[in-house]
Design an enzyme around this catalytic site. Sequence first.
Site, PDB file in Angstrom:
ATOM      1  N   ASP A 160      -6.942   4.429  -4.404  1.00 57.75           N
ATOM      2  CA  ASP A 160      -7.606   4.307  -3.105  1.00 57.75           C
ATOM      3  C   ASP A 160      -8.230   5.696  -2.896  1.00 57.75           C
ATOM      4  OD1 ASP A 160      -7.664   2.240  -0.686  1.00 57.75           O
ATOM      5  OD2 ASP A 160      -7.441   4.196   0.225  1.00 57.75           O
ATOM      6  N   LYS A 184       0.860  -1.189   0.000  1.00 51.59           N
ATOM      7  CA  LYS A 184       0.000   0.000   0.000  1.00 51.59           C
ATOM      8  C   LYS A 184       0.885   1.224   0.000  1.00 51.59           C
ATOM      9  CE  LYS A 184      -4.433   0.910   0.220  1.00 51.59           C
ATOM     10  NZ  LYS A 184      -5.567   0.074  -0.168  1.00 51.59           N
TER      11      LYS A 184
END
Length: 457
Positions: free
Chosen positions: A178, A138
């Site tokens: 995201d 991430k």
Amino acid sequence: MTATPDSATPPAAHRVIEPLYAEILRRNQGEKEFHQAVREVLETLGPVLAQRPEFVDARIIERICEPERQLIFRVPWSDDSGDIHVNRGFRVEFSSSLGPYKGGLRFHPSVNLGIVKFLGFEQIFKNALTGMPIGGGKGGSDFDPKGRSDAEIMRFCQSFMTELHRHLGEYTDVPAGDIGVGGREIGYLFGQYKRITNRYESGVLTGKGLGWGGALVRTEATGYGCVMFTAEMLRSQGDSLDGRRIAVSGSGNVAIYAIEKAQQLGATVVTCSDSDGYVVDEKGIDLALLKEIKEAGRGRVSEYAERRPEARFVPGTGVWSVPCDVALPCATQNELHEADALALVRNGVKAVAEGANMPTTPEAVRVFQEAGVAFAPGKAANAGGVATSALEMQQNASRDSWTFAHTEERLAEIMRHIHDSCYTTAERYGSPGNYVVGANIAGFELVADAMLAQGLI
Ligand code: GLU
């Protein structure tokens, strides 16, 4: 704080988990969201550690909780008036046991190392559950895109990629979007990667535009998948979404496509929200209007109520006080608290599925579980997004593109598979109906087995 293993955990596993968690707190000080995500997983692993002592001997948990690599870098950029700004960029490459690091980029002022690590940690298990060959990672930045022009967003993305490109590759690390990173940002990031590397490496990013390597259904996938998972949970109880009343929080990509799929399956979605407040629309959200305001205009949900007389806007965070059969938190982490869960249970909620990552606090999860409400954690319920990213990578690798109907059917199959493996794993390990236990153990076993097979990595 300790990681108190749940009641199904044998005492020997207690002795393993508690000191491990204490050590994780000591080494990762101040990273409270990361602590929360780790605690939630460790609490449920007792039964599997008791049955598979080789995981303990090989120190799988210690290794899984330590990212393979953590990158933090400077992102300088200049705004439209020529003023210079400095942001911080992150990429945490958590686990490559099952495939290249895979996970989104978040651009939001709240982003820090603890947030990126919680997201990266969850991503390991989520990606494993999809059954696709993807590891976990991430990234993101504390950059605030709100109010920035397209030109400013482009300069920021170019600066971010100028550093990050050296760590990426279709077989190495494959970011996507995201919060704060959508199709526009992926376009600028891809353009800069291509320019620096002189490679048209389609599979290095997912969520691309349809004309240049993107995949149909990727935009819709997280929200659609969350509702498909909810439908599976209800089906296992002999119920369905048809005619149900649903409360959704958020109004970004996940929320919008959760609303769309819920409506297609015959439900009425009565709410959506943003950081200013929420909208209640008893007739059911007018999705065309919401898309016009949010997707085309990047506006606020208060505008929805101004333009639709049937709806009302309520400032603040009270979206969960609206009575519903199904709640889908699709905004951000820790948005649904214990008092919200108590209100939902009082109002008769039957199922809750996390469209966002970790939106429900641990206390709220406990309220749902004790009340017998079906609760799906994000790592299972929102895995449709990253699963469809893996389908995009598959299409890129074979230089092919699939139809919407075919891709949506693949997504539905994957969500069914995730549901069934969580369900049967929970049953096998003595916690029937507990999707948190099922998701954590099923995801953990896949990664742990791969780590054992691959030696001391
Ligand atoms: N950010 C999404 C998630 O939380 C998608 C990641 C991806 O497609 O790589 O799973």
